[in-house]
Design an enzyme around this catalytic site. Structure first.
Site, PDB file in Angstrom:
ATOM      1  N   LYS A  15       0.827  -1.216   0.000  1.00  0.00           N
ATOM      2  CA  LYS A  15       0.000   0.000   0.000  1.00  0.00           C
ATOM      3  C   LYS A  15       0.857   1.260   0.000  1.00  0.00           C
ATOM      4  O   LYS A  15       0.589   2.192  -0.744  1.00  0.00           O
ATOM      5  CB  LYS A  15      -0.942   0.037   1.214  1.00  0.00           C
ATOM      6  CG  LYS A  15      -1.976  -1.073   1.246  1.00  0.00           C
ATOM      7  CD  LYS A  15      -3.027  -0.825   2.311  1.00  0.00           C
ATOM      8  CE  LYS A  15      -2.495  -0.832   3.738  1.00  0.00           C
ATOM      9  NZ  LYS A  15      -1.932  -2.130   4.167  1.00  0.00           N
ATOM     10  N   ARG A  90      -9.979   0.975   8.871  1.00  0.00           N
ATOM     11  CA  ARG A  90      -9.605  -0.412   9.151  1.00  0.00           C
ATOM     12  C   ARG A  90     -10.729  -1.157   9.844  1.00  0.00           C
ATOM     13  O   ARG A  90     -10.624  -2.357  10.051  1.00  0.00           O
ATOM     14  CB  ARG A  90      -8.367  -0.437  10.051  1.00  0.00           C
ATOM     15  CG  ARG A  90      -7.043  -0.659   9.311  1.00  0.00           C
ATOM     16  CD  ARG A  90      -5.954  -0.569  10.336  1.00  0.00           C
ATOM     17  NE  ARG A  90      -4.707  -1.190  10.035  1.00  0.00           N
ATOM     18  CZ  ARG A  90      -3.657  -0.561   9.517  1.00  0.00           C
ATOM     19  NH1 ARG A  90      -3.750   0.676   9.123  1.00  0.00           N
ATOM     20  NH2 ARG A  90      -2.506  -1.188   9.391  1.00  0.00           N
ATOM     21  N   ARG A 130      11.209  -5.234   4.700  1.00  0.00           N
ATOM     22  CA  ARG A 130      10.817  -3.838   4.459  1.00  0.00           C
ATOM     23  C   ARG A 130      11.687  -2.859   5.253  1.00  0.00           C
ATOM     24  O   ARG A 130      12.016  -3.091   6.395  1.00  0.00           O
ATOM     25  CB  ARG A 130       9.356  -3.684   4.880  1.00  0.00           C
ATOM     26  CG  ARG A 130       8.843  -2.267   4.803  1.00  0.00           C
ATOM     27  CD  ARG A 130       7.377  -2.230   4.684  1.00  0.00           C
ATOM     28  NE  ARG A 130       6.688  -2.585   5.908  1.00  0.00           N
ATOM     29  CZ  ARG A 130       5.357  -2.645   5.978  1.00  0.00           C
ATOM     30  NH1 ARG A 130       4.622  -2.405   4.918  1.00  0.00           N
ATOM     31  NH2 ARG A 130       4.789  -2.968   7.108  1.00  0.00           N
ATOM     32  N   ARG A 162      10.820  -0.919  10.829  1.00  0.00           N
ATOM     33  CA  ARG A 162       9.769  -0.562  11.777  1.00  0.00           C
ATOM     34  C   ARG A 162       9.779  -1.492  12.983  1.00  0.00           C
ATOM     35  O   ARG A 162       9.977  -2.683  12.845  1.00  0.00           O
ATOM     36  CB  ARG A 162       8.402  -0.659  11.098  1.00  0.00           C
ATOM     37  CG  ARG A 162       8.034   0.566  10.310  1.00  0.00           C
ATOM     38  CD  ARG A 162       6.816   0.352   9.471  1.00  0.00           C
ATOM     39  NE  ARG A 162       5.682  -0.247  10.189  1.00  0.00           N
ATOM     40  CZ  ARG A 162       4.468  -0.342   9.681  1.00  0.00           C
ATOM     41  NH1 ARG A 162       4.219   0.136   8.476  1.00  0.00           N
ATOM     42  NH2 ARG A 162       3.496  -0.904  10.364  1.00  0.00           N
ATOM     43  N   ARG A 173      -0.842  -8.470  13.545  1.00  0.00           N
ATOM     44  CA  ARG A 173      -1.384  -7.497  12.587  1.00  0.00           C
ATOM     45  C   ARG A 173      -2.173  -8.205  11.483  1.00  0.00           C
ATOM     46  O   ARG A 173      -3.209  -7.723  11.045  1.00  0.00           O
ATOM     47  CB  ARG A 173      -0.248  -6.652  12.005  1.00  0.00           C
ATOM     48  CG  ARG A 173       0.273  -5.638  13.030  1.00  0.00           C
ATOM     49  CD  ARG A 173       1.656  -5.131  12.693  1.00  0.00           C
ATOM     50  NE  ARG A 173       1.728  -4.463  11.413  1.00  0.00           N
ATOM     51  CZ  ARG A 173       2.844  -4.350  10.689  1.00  0.00           C
ATOM     52  NH1 ARG A 173       3.965  -4.876  11.120  1.00  0.00           N
ATOM     53  NH2 ARG A 173       2.825  -3.711   9.562  1.00  0.00           N
TER      54      ARG A 173
HETATM   55  P1  AMP Z   1       0.450   0.670   9.187  1.00  0.00           P
HETATM   56  O1  AMP Z   1       1.622   1.544   8.968  1.00  0.00           O
HETATM   57  O2  AMP Z   1      -0.729   1.045   8.323  1.00  0.00           O
HETATM   58  O3  AMP Z   1       0.776  -0.801   9.066  1.00  0.00           O
HETATM   59  O4  AMP Z   1      -0.028   0.903  10.683  1.00  0.00           O
HETATM   60  C1  AMP Z   1       0.827   0.644  11.775  1.00  0.00           C
HETATM   61  C2  AMP Z   1       0.018   0.505  13.067  1.00  0.00           C
HETATM   62  O5  AMP Z   1      -0.686   1.732  13.330  1.00  0.00           O
HETATM   63  C3  AMP Z   1      -1.085  -0.547  13.024  1.00  0.00           C
HETATM   64  O6  AMP Z   1      -0.603  -1.855  13.327  1.00  0.00           O
HETATM   65  C4  AMP Z   1      -2.030  -0.037  14.110  1.00  0.00           C
HETATM   66  O7  AMP Z   1      -1.506  -0.283  15.399  1.00  0.00           O
HETATM   67  C5  AMP Z   1      -1.966   1.473  13.888  1.00  0.00           C
HETATM   68  N1  AMP Z   1      -2.997   1.920  12.913  1.00  0.00           N
HETATM   69  C6  AMP Z   1      -2.780   2.443  11.671  1.00  0.00           C
HETATM   70  N2  AMP Z   1      -3.939   2.754  11.072  1.00  0.00           N
HETATM   71  C7  AMP Z   1      -4.929   2.421  11.943  1.00  0.00           C
HETATM   72  C8  AMP Z   1      -6.346   2.471  11.889  1.00  0.00           C
HETATM   73  N3  AMP Z   1      -6.992   2.931  10.810  1.00  0.00           N
HETATM   74  N4  AMP Z   1      -7.041   2.040  12.976  1.00  0.00           N
HETATM   75  C9  AMP Z   1      -6.404   1.582  14.072  1.00  0.00           C
HETATM   76  N5  AMP Z   1      -5.066   1.471  14.179  1.00  0.00           N
HETATM   77  C10 AMP Z   1      -4.322   1.883  13.127  1.00  0.00           C
END
Ligand code: AMP
Length: 218
Positions: A15, A90, A130, A162, A173
């Site tokens: 993404k 989400r 990554r 990360r 996740r």
């Molecule tokens: P990402 O970079 O999109 O993989 O997001 C990293 C982390 O941020 C996720 O594992 C969640 O803990 C939190 N997070 C990101 N977007 C959301 C969302 N829309 N709702 C809830 N938690 C989120």
């Protein structure tokens, strides 16, 4: 009419990589909730302190916190022509809140929802390779190497792995995705905005398929 693109797909589907290309070509601000949380955590803001206990463990940050953060972000000047949403919504509650805020604040609707579909077995390998910079530019040690090792091609910032890109957190996740986020497919499909894209193809082919879906929708 403002354009709102929601990019769906499991962690590791690409993404972030696709979002960089989409925002460049369609001149849309890339709004990544993951990047926003990471920025707040780095700067140790109140929001960052709240989010950290969830992000560190691969759990979803509560809807109220996330929705308020996105609403604030979408009201900024650089989103006046719309936005590319990456990592949000989400949950169904977030999707409903997004529809409501777009309607109320901007008289708009979600334009298109490309969903990048990738075999689950490939995701852990993709995520463990990554690397990213603090501005959210994404690389991979095998499939998307930077020109200079450890340095971002776009902004010259150092690349890092990360904290939540470790095997155990990735499993949590992926579970969160399978239990919650994948339901968004059923939410958007009847609205006629969902477009599933095969994310097992090359990065370029995935981009082409997403661009075609966007061009058809706008
Ligand atoms: P990402 O970079 O999109 O993989 O997001 C990293 C982390 O941020 C996720 O594992 C969640 O803990 C939190 N997070 C990101 N977007 C959301 C969302 N829309 N709702 C809830 N938690 C989120």
């Amino acid at each position: 009419m403002a354009v709102y693109i929601v990019l769906l797909g499991p962690p590791g589907a690409g993404k972030g990589t696709q979002a960089e290309k989409i925002s460049e070509v369609y001149h849309l601000t890339h709004v990544s909730t993951g990047d926003l949380f990471r920025e707040n955590i780095r700067e140790n803001t109140e929001l960052g302190k709240k989010a950290r206990e969830y992000t560190d463990n691969g759990l979803l940050v509560p809807d109220e916190v996330t929705i308020a953060m996105v609403e604030d972000r979408l009201k900024k000047e650089d989103c006046k022509n719309g936005a590319l949403l990456d990592g949000f919504p989400r949950t169904i509650k977030q999707a409903e809140a997004l529809d409501e805020m777009l309607e109320k604040s901007f008289g708009a609707k979600v334009t298109i929802v490309p969903c990048i579909d990738v075999d689950q077995d490939a995701l852990v390998a993709r995520i463990s390779g990554r690397r990213m910079c603090k501005n959210g530019h994404v690389f991979h040690v095998v499939t998307k190497q930077p020109k200079v090792e450890g340095v971002c091609d776009v902004c010259g910032e150092p690349l890092y792995q990360r904290a939540d890109d470790n095997e155990e957190t990735v499993k949590t996740r992926l579970n969160a995705y399978n239990e919650t986020t994948s339901k968004l497919v059923d939410y958007y499909s009847p609205k006629g905005v969902l477009k599933t894209v095969d994310g097992n193809m090359s990065i370029t082919d995935v981009t082409k398929a997403i661009f075609a879906a966007i061009d058809e929708a706008i």
